[in-house]
Design a protein around this motif. Structure first.
Motif, PDB file in Angstrom:
ATOM      1  N   PRO A   1      26.107  19.044  34.229  1.00 24.18           N
ATOM      2  CA  PRO A   1      26.965  18.419  33.547  1.00 24.18           C
ATOM      3  C   PRO A   1      27.614  19.341  32.296  1.00 24.18           C
ATOM      4  CG  PRO A   1      25.014  17.395  33.467  1.00 24.18           C
ATOM      5  CD  PRO A   1      24.810  18.303  34.636  1.00 24.18           C
ATOM      6  N   GLY A   2      28.922  18.970  31.857  1.00 20.89           N
ATOM      7  CA  GLY A   2      29.547  19.879  30.690  1.00 20.89           C
ATOM      8  C   GLY A   2      29.637  20.859  31.687  1.00 20.89           C
ATOM      9  N   VAL A   3      29.900  21.249  32.777  1.00 13.32           N
ATOM     10  CA  VAL A   3      31.115  22.279  34.198  1.00 13.32           C
ATOM     11  C   VAL A   3      32.994  21.925  33.321  1.00 13.32           C
ATOM     12  CG1 VAL A   3      31.263  22.706  35.599  1.00 13.32           C
ATOM     13  CG2 VAL A   3      29.313  22.834  34.866  1.00 13.32           C
ATOM     14  N   ASP A   4      33.512  22.714  33.232  1.00 13.25           N
ATOM     15  CA  ASP A   4      34.958  22.270  33.488  1.00 13.25           C
ATOM     16  C   ASP A   4      35.516  22.508  34.265  1.00 13.25           C
ATOM     17  OD1 ASP A   4      37.206  22.504  32.265  1.00 13.25           O
ATOM     18  OD2 ASP A   4      37.286  24.826  31.538  1.00 13.25           O
ATOM     19  N   LEU A   5      35.438  21.381  34.793  1.00 12.68           N
ATOM     20  CA  LEU A   5      37.018  21.262  35.819  1.00 12.68           C
ATOM     21  C   LEU A   5      38.257  21.310  36.504  1.00 12.68           C
ATOM     22  CD1 LEU A   5      34.944  18.079  37.313  1.00 12.68           C
ATOM     23  CD2 LEU A   5      34.267  20.610  37.612  1.00 12.68           C
ATOM     24  N   VAL A   6      38.897  22.061  35.453  1.00 11.85           N
ATOM     25  CA  VAL A   6      39.888  22.414  35.070  1.00 11.85           C
ATOM     26  C   VAL A   6      40.149  23.819  35.103  1.00 11.85           C
ATOM     27  CG1 VAL A   6      40.673  20.248  33.496  1.00 11.85           C
ATOM     28  CG2 VAL A   6      40.295  21.649  32.251  1.00 11.85           C
ATOM     29  N   THR A   7      39.293  24.659  35.091  1.00  9.69           N
ATOM     30  CA  THR A   7      39.705  26.114  35.212  1.00  9.69           C
ATOM     31  C   THR A   7      40.185  26.680  36.367  1.00  9.69           C
ATOM     32  OG1 THR A   7      37.405  26.310  34.824  1.00  9.69           O
ATOM     33  CG2 THR A   7      37.988  27.856  35.856  1.00  9.69           C
ATOM     34  N   GLU A   8      41.345  27.058  35.856  1.00  3.25           N
ATOM     35  CA  GLU A   8      41.887  27.239  37.400  1.00  3.25           C
ATOM     36  C   GLU A   8      41.277  28.610  38.467  1.00  3.25           C
ATOM     37  OE1 GLU A   8      46.472  27.362  36.429  1.00  3.25           O
ATOM     38  OE2 GLU A   8      45.954  25.905  36.585  1.00  3.25           O
ATOM     39  N   VAL A   9      41.400  28.431  39.709  1.00  3.81           N
ATOM     40  CA  VAL A   9      41.412  29.792  40.559  1.00  3.81           C
ATOM     41  C   VAL A   9      42.377  30.227  40.870  1.00  3.81           C
ATOM     42  CG1 VAL A   9      39.888  30.227  42.492  1.00  3.81           C
ATOM     43  CG2 VAL A   9      38.865  28.695  40.273  1.00  3.81           C
ATOM     44  N   THR A  10      42.971  31.514  41.379  1.00  3.68           N
ATOM     45  CA  THR A  10      44.209  31.617  41.756  1.00  3.68           C
ATOM     46  C   THR A  10      43.541  32.612  42.575  1.00  3.68           C
ATOM     47  OG1 THR A  10      44.582  33.110  39.636  1.00  3.68           O
ATOM     48  CG2 THR A  10      46.361  33.815  41.625  1.00  3.68           C
ATOM     49  N   ILE A  11      44.252  32.320  44.459  1.00  3.12           N
ATOM     50  CA  ILE A  11      43.723  32.685  45.471  1.00  3.12           C
ATOM     51  C   ILE A  11      45.329  33.285  46.126  1.00  3.12           C
ATOM     52  CG2 ILE A  11      43.355  31.953  48.150  1.00  3.12           C
ATOM     53  CD1 ILE A  11      41.795  30.810  46.207  1.00  3.12           C
ATOM     54  N   ARG A  12      45.181  34.978  46.181  1.00  2.48           N
ATOM     55  CA  ARG A  12      45.756  35.950  46.538  1.00  2.48           C
ATOM     56  C   ARG A  12      45.469  36.815  48.000  1.00  2.48           C
ATOM     57  NH1 ARG A  12      45.724  40.435  44.028  1.00  2.48           N
ATOM     58  NH2 ARG A  12      43.716  41.202  42.057  1.00  2.48           N
ATOM     59  N   GLN A  13      46.764  37.315  48.468  1.00  2.00           N
ATOM     60  CA  GLN A  13      45.852  38.412  49.059  1.00  2.00           C
ATOM     61  C   GLN A  13      46.042  40.207  47.592  1.00  2.00           C
ATOM     62  OE1 GLN A  13      48.562  39.310  52.258  1.00  2.00           O
ATOM     63  NE2 GLN A  13      47.619  37.183  53.235  1.00  2.00           N
ATOM     64  N   GLY A  14      44.842  40.846  48.618  1.00  5.94           N
ATOM     65  CA  GLY A  14      44.502  41.914  47.559  1.00  5.94           C
ATOM     66  C   GLY A  14      43.722  42.654  47.934  1.00  5.94           C
ATOM     67  N   VAL A  15      43.141  43.625  47.246  1.00  2.00           N
ATOM     68  CA  VAL A  15      42.086  44.395  47.211  1.00  2.00           C
ATOM     69  C   VAL A  15      40.802  44.234  46.224  1.00  2.00           C
ATOM     70  CG1 VAL A  15      42.171  47.241  47.210  1.00  2.00           C
ATOM     71  CG2 VAL A  15      44.030  46.186  48.664  1.00  2.00           C
ATOM     72  N   ILE A  16      40.171  44.511  46.497  1.00  3.58           N
ATOM     73  CA  ILE A  16      38.343  44.782  45.892  1.00  3.58           C
ATOM     74  C   ILE A  16      37.934  46.484  45.916  1.00  3.58           C
ATOM     75  CG2 ILE A  16      36.485  43.912  45.167  1.00  3.58           C
ATOM     76  CD1 ILE A  16      36.950  40.923  46.353  1.00  3.58           C
ATOM     77  N   ALA A  17      37.599  47.144  45.121  1.00  2.00           N
ATOM     78  CA  ALA A  17      37.559  48.209  44.931  1.00  2.00           C
ATOM     79  C   ALA A  17      35.819  47.924  45.192  1.00  2.00           C
ATOM     80  CB  ALA A  17      37.693  49.293  43.407  1.00  2.00           C
ATOM     81  N   GLY A  18      35.292  49.612  45.739  1.00  2.00           N
ATOM     82  CA  GLY A  18      33.461  49.540  45.795  1.00  2.00           C
ATOM     83  C   GLY A  18      33.282  49.903  44.661  1.00  2.00           C
ATOM     84  N   ASP A  19      32.106  50.761  44.261  1.00  2.00           N
ATOM     85  CA  ASP A  19      31.298  50.856  43.808  1.00  2.00           C
ATOM     86  C   ASP A  19      31.875  52.590  43.001  1.00  2.00           C
ATOM     87  OD1 ASP A  19      29.472  49.105  43.176  1.00  2.00           O
ATOM     88  OD2 ASP A  19      27.831  49.867  44.185  1.00  2.00           O
ATOM     89  N   ASN A  20      32.327  53.251  44.671  1.00  2.00           N
ATOM     90  CA  ASN A  20      33.078  54.761  44.005  1.00  2.00           C
ATOM     91  C   ASN A  20      34.656  54.444  44.257  1.00  2.00           C
ATOM     92  OD1 ASN A  20      34.201  53.197  46.525  1.00  2.00           O
ATOM     93  ND2 ASN A  20      33.299  55.238  47.696  1.00  2.00           N
ATOM     94  N   GLY A  21      35.308  52.727  44.018  1.00  2.00           N
ATOM     95  CA  GLY A  21      36.582  53.003  43.227  1.00  2.00           C
ATOM     96  C   GLY A  21      37.392  52.564  45.326  1.00  2.00           C
TER      97      GLY A  21
ATOM     98  N   LEU B   1      36.765  36.973  44.270  1.00  2.00           N
ATOM     99  CA  LEU B   1      35.305  36.903  45.562  1.00  2.00           C
ATOM    100  C   LEU B   1      35.888  37.421  46.749  1.00  2.00           C
ATOM    101  CD1 LEU B   1      32.768  35.838  46.832  1.00  2.00           C
ATOM    102  CD2 LEU B   1      34.034  33.548  46.476  1.00  2.00           C
ATOM    103  N   ALA B   2      35.307  38.226  48.198  1.00  2.00           N
ATOM    104  CA  ALA B   2      36.647  38.407  49.560  1.00  2.00           C
ATOM    105  C   ALA B   2      36.203  37.170  50.174  1.00  2.00           C
ATOM    106  CB  ALA B   2      35.624  39.432  50.242  1.00  2.00           C
ATOM    107  N   LEU B   3      37.863  36.408  50.724  1.00  2.00           N
ATOM    108  CA  LEU B   3      37.171  34.807  51.180  1.00  2.00           C
ATOM    109  C   LEU B   3      37.272  35.273  52.489  1.00  2.00           C
ATOM    110  CD1 LEU B   3      39.856  33.701  49.593  1.00  2.00           C
ATOM    111  CD2 LEU B   3      37.351  33.387  48.603  1.00  2.00           C
ATOM    112  N   GLU B   4      37.378  36.223  53.354  1.00  2.00           N
ATOM    113  CA  GLU B   4      37.757  36.211  54.658  1.00  2.00           C
ATOM    114  C   GLU B   4      35.580  36.951  55.395  1.00  2.00           C
ATOM    115  OE1 GLU B   4      40.999  38.307  55.862  1.00  2.00           O
ATOM    116  OE2 GLU B   4      42.553  37.493  54.716  1.00  2.00           O
ATOM    117  N   ASN B   5      35.597  36.665  55.767  1.00  2.00           N
ATOM    118  CA  ASN B   5      34.511  36.616  56.115  1.00  2.00           C
ATOM    119  C   ASN B   5      33.225  36.369  55.916  1.00  2.00           C
ATOM    120  OD1 ASN B   5      35.433  38.577  58.392  1.00  2.00           O
ATOM    121  ND2 ASN B   5      35.986  40.606  57.641  1.00  2.00           N
ATOM    122  N   VAL B   6      33.333  35.395  55.364  1.00  2.00           N
ATOM    123  CA  VAL B   6      32.034  35.305  54.164  1.00  2.00           C
ATOM    124  C   VAL B   6      31.230  33.404  55.386  1.00  2.00           C
ATOM    125  CG1 VAL B   6      31.846  33.530  52.260  1.00  2.00           C
ATOM    126  CG2 VAL B   6      33.523  34.809  52.439  1.00  2.00           C
ATOM    127  N   GLY B   7      29.894  34.228  54.918  1.00  2.00           N
ATOM    128  CA  GLY B   7      29.338  33.014  55.794  1.00  2.00           C
ATOM    129  C   GLY B   7      28.783  33.969  56.524  1.00  2.00           C
TER     130      GLY B   7
END
Length: 75
Positions: free
Chosen positions: A29-49, A69-75
């Protein structure tokens, strides 16, 4: 979809997609369901940059600096 294109989807639509696929969801209850998520191609840097992931990702449309959140290779 062409490379470097993106799209936004609301959390409400993501839940509808899960329901369509037969995946049950629990919404607190109370969760905002209109929050928008962007789906795109991009890079996520690791701890070492250095790039740790390069591919499709999801991030908060308003606060992308909060991380992605990386979407490929999930699960």
């Amino acid at each position: 979809m062409k490379k470097n294109e993106s799209f936004n989807i609301t959390t409400q639509k993501l839940i509808a997609l899960c329901d369509f696929m037969g995946i049950s969801t629990k919404i607190d209850p109370g969760v905002d369901l209109v929050t928008e998520v962007t789906i795109r191609q991009g890079v996520i840097a690791g701890d070492n940059g250095q790039p740790n992931y390069n591919g499709w990702l999801a991030e908060d449309a308003i606060y992308p600096e909060e991380g992605a959140l990386a979407l490929e290779n999930v699960g």
